[in-house]
Structure formats: C-alpha cells, structure tokens
Design an enzyme around this catalytic site. Structure first.
Site, PDB file in Angstrom:
ATOM      1  NE  ARG A   1      11.236   6.070  20.165  1.00 33.51           N
ATOM      2  CZ  ARG A   1      11.052   5.198  21.159  1.00 33.51           C
ATOM      3  NH1 ARG A   1      11.224   3.914  20.956  1.00 33.51           N
ATOM      4  NH2 ARG A   1      10.691   5.614  22.357  1.00 33.51           N
TER       5      ARG A   1
ATOM      6  CB  VAL B   1       7.372  -6.988   9.991  1.00 35.52           C
ATOM      7  CG1 VAL B   1       6.787  -6.664   8.616  1.00 35.52           C
ATOM      8  CG2 VAL B   1       6.600  -8.142  10.638  1.00 35.52           C
TER       9      VAL B   1
ATOM     10  CG  LEU C   1       7.730  -2.606   9.241  1.00 37.70           C
ATOM     11  CD1 LEU C   1       6.252  -2.941   9.034  1.00 37.70           C
ATOM     12  CD2 LEU C   1       8.145  -1.526   8.250  1.00 37.70           C
TER      13      LEU C   1
ATOM     14  CG  MET D   1       4.679   1.381  24.503  1.00 36.87           C
ATOM     15  SD  MET D   1       5.905   2.444  25.257  1.00 36.87           S
ATOM     16  CE  MET D   1       6.925   2.844  23.857  1.00 36.87           C
ATOM     17  N   GLY D   2       1.000   1.320  21.247  1.00 38.43           N
ATOM     18  CA  GLY D   2       0.213   1.945  20.191  1.00 38.43           C
ATOM     19  C   GLY D   2       1.078   2.362  19.025  1.00 38.43           C
ATOM     20  CB  ALA D   3       2.506   4.492  17.208  1.00 39.94           C
TER      21      ALA D   3
ATOM     22  CE  LYS E   1      11.677  -2.137  16.034  1.00 38.43           C
ATOM     23  NZ  LYS E   1      12.424  -1.291  17.021  1.00 38.43           N
TER      24      LYS E   1
ATOM     25  N   GLY F   1       4.364  -4.535  11.784  1.00 38.92           N
ATOM     26  CA  GLY F   1       5.161  -5.342  12.713  1.00 38.92           C
ATOM     27  C   GLY F   1       4.296  -5.808  13.881  1.00 38.92           C
ATOM     28  CG  HIS F   2       2.697  -3.063  16.728  1.00 34.36           C
ATOM     29  ND1 HIS F   2       2.989  -1.833  16.186  1.00 34.36           N
ATOM     30  CD2 HIS F   2       3.361  -3.117  17.916  1.00 34.36           C
ATOM     31  CE1 HIS F   2       3.772  -1.166  17.011  1.00 34.36           C
ATOM     32  NE2 HIS F   2       4.025  -1.916  18.061  1.00 34.36           N
TER      33      HIS F   2
HETATM   34  O1  PAF Z   1       7.925  -2.728  23.090  1.00 33.93           O
HETATM   35  C1  PAF Z   1       7.066  -1.958  23.552  1.00 33.93           C
HETATM   36  O2  PAF Z   1       6.221  -1.432  22.845  1.00 33.93           O
HETATM   37  C2  PAF Z   1       7.094  -1.637  25.045  1.00 33.93           C
HETATM   38  O3  PAF Z   1       8.383  -1.634  25.543  1.00 33.93           O
HETATM   39  C3  PAF Z   1       6.186  -2.590  25.865  1.00 33.93           C
HETATM   40  C4  PAF Z   1       6.697  -4.006  25.823  1.00 33.93           C
HETATM   41  C5  PAF Z   1       4.762  -2.516  25.362  1.00 33.93           C
HETATM   42  C6  PAF Z   1       6.189  -2.150  27.339  1.00 33.93           C
HETATM   43  O4  PAF Z   1       5.725  -0.844  27.483  1.00 33.93           O
END
Ligand code: PAF
Length: 301
Positions: free
Chosen positions: A205, A194, A202, A32-34, A167, A38-39
C-alpha cells in the site's frame, strides 16, 4: 530485465498444484501480489529452508520442504465494502520478474472462481475476540476472511512450512493460533519486517503515497522507535512518546496506538513488565498503514 526462463512456473488450478507437489513438500509464501522486497525476504527464507533440507546433516525441522511456492491471490473475503479491493495493485508480470532468480519453483495464481466456486464460501474460520481488536475493530470481518483463505491455501498446498511477515503482527498471531487450535500440519514462521532506509516498513500500500505523504509516513516507524526508548518509564510514557511523534505530522491520521502482550495480543495491564509489542495504524493520504515493534516494559521497576 530477467530472462523469461528464470521466472517461476505459474499454476492456476488447485488440482494441478496438488498433483505437482505432494503433501509436506512445499514452503509456502502466501501473498496478494504487488510484491516488494519485504515479500522477497519471505521467499529468500523459504528458499534457505529448502536448501538446508537438501544439505546432508542439516538440522532443519522435519519435514523439510523441497520446493518454494508463492501464492498470489487478492482475496475478496478479507476486504470490507469500503476498502481497496477494486484498486488493489495487480501486476502478475512485474511479480514474476521480481521473483526470478529467487529459487521459487511455482507461483499459485488461482482466480476467484477457482478459490470460491459458486460464490464466497459459506464456511468461514472465525478469528474470535482477538480478531475484533486493533485491525479487526477498524476492519470488521477482515480476519475471518484472511483466516478462511489461509486455511484454504494450507489445505490446497499442504505445506511443511508457511511464512508470514511480522509487519502484520496480528495476522501472524491469528494464523499461528489457527494452526495450533485446528491441528493443521504446517509450521508457521514469522519473518522480520523489511524497512526502507528511513525506517518505513515496506508494504504494497506504500505505492498509494504521493511524495509528501511518503515523507510523512516515516512518522510511524519514528514513533515506534520513540516508544521503544521510553519502555523503562512505563506504559504512559511509551504512549506519550509515540503520540508526540505522530501528532507532529499533520498528514498522519492515527487510527490506533496500542501495547499488547505478545502471548495474547490483548492490551497489557498497567503494571505489565517484560517484552511487549507496540502497534500503530494510521491513514496517510489514501493509504492505511500499519507497523509494530517489540519493546521491553518497566525493566527497572
Ligand atoms: O498478508 C497478506 O498478503 C494476506 O493477508 C494473505 C496472508 C496472503 C491472505 O490473503
């Protein structure tokens, strides 16, 4: 500051994404961005799968992906009426800068009308009774909305593999179960959480936390560590150990603390023996945080 040319290409339409990437060629990282480190761990794992697939003689599972796609879409369906949809952090430029140099071919960034033309979809995936436990009890409808958008993203990108963070353990469990039960031809891979140097997992939020709340938030991972050390003494000892850490932190308001069987995501029985997962959710100031850890219960019993 990364060069603009290092940033991934941005694709906003479903048709363009499908035309650009044939079925089975993508390693998808749904977000969902931000974005944070971790991403990036998910992205780096996806890029490693692409590299391994391109290496002659490698034993990568088939089909091997040839491109990494990160989706960035804040999905309204998975937010409750009193949740943080409106203020959820959105900064595409910062996200693209962070992704530069990480081997991402494209970012899929549709708007709400592209994903839900004519309003929220009438057809929903349901998360069933496990979807009503833990996170689902505090966030009714959250997992149905999450699974619905993940099903759509898998239908749009038709990825060989999709990567999710551990997580969000209940989310990962439900996505794996959905793919299995609905015969979706994508392999789901979970990636280790992470953590910051002090243990805090991480999360997008975390940026809601002020400095005092940020310090208090360490209690979640500290409680998981205490729980892990008590595993040999049984469930009651695990709960007591975690609770005593959490109760020592007045800025932490516990939502739930549970121990689940990783195979079912249901609470373990009192005499359960073997690998289990401890789940914690708590409010720290304005942020609702979750974390979890693997423990071993009753090894000596
Ligand atoms: O974990 C997230 O960021 C969201 O729940 C996902 C998997 C992108 C679905 O909107």
């Amino acid at each position: 500051m990364p060069a603009a040319s290092d940033r991934p290409e941005v694709i906003t339409s479903i048709a363009a994404l499908r035309e650009r990437f044939p079925a089975g060629t993508v390693a998808l990282v749904p977000t969902m961005g931000a974005l944070h480190e971790g991403h990036l761990a998910l992205v780096d794992r996806a890029a490693a799968l692409v590299r391994a697939g391109a290496t002659p003689g490698s034993t990568t599972p088939t089909p091997a992906p040839s491109a990494v796609v990160v989706s960035i879409f804040v999905n309204p369906l998975q937010f409750g009426p009193n949740e943080d949809l409106a203020r959820y952090p959105r900064d595409l430029d910062a996200d693209l800068d962070l992704l530069a140099g990480h081997g991402v071919t494209a970012v899929f960034h549709p708007d709400v009308d592209e994903m839900y033309p004519g309003g929220p979809s009438q057809t929903r995936v349901t998360a069933g009774d496990v979807g009503a436990l833990w996170e689902g009890r505090s966030r009714p409808g959250h997992f149905d909305g999450m699974l619905t958008v993940v099903a759509k993203l898998l239908g749009i990108a038709r990825p060989a593999v999709a990567l999710f963070g551990q997580k969000d353990a209940q989310q990962l469990f439900l996505v794996q179960r959905m793919v299995r039960e609905l015969d979706i031809a994508t392999r789901i891979e979970g990636v280790t959480t992470v953590r910051a140097g002090d243990g805090l997992a991480l999360s997008s939020r975390n940026r809601y936390l002020d400095p005092n709340e940020r310090i208090a938030a360490r209690a979640l991972s500290a409680a998981l560590e205490a729980a892990g050390s008590a595993g040999d003494r049984g469930i009651d000892a695990v709960i007591a150990a975690a609770q005593s850490v959490l109760m020592g932190e007045e800025l932490v308001e516990l939502d739930y603390l549970g121990i689940v069987d990783p195979a079912t995501f249901r609470p373990v029985a009192d005499d359960f023996r073997g690998p289990a997962r401890v789940l914690i959710a708590a409010k720290v100031g304005p942020a609702r945080l979750i974390d979890n850890a693997d423990i071993y219960l009753n090894r000596a019993a």
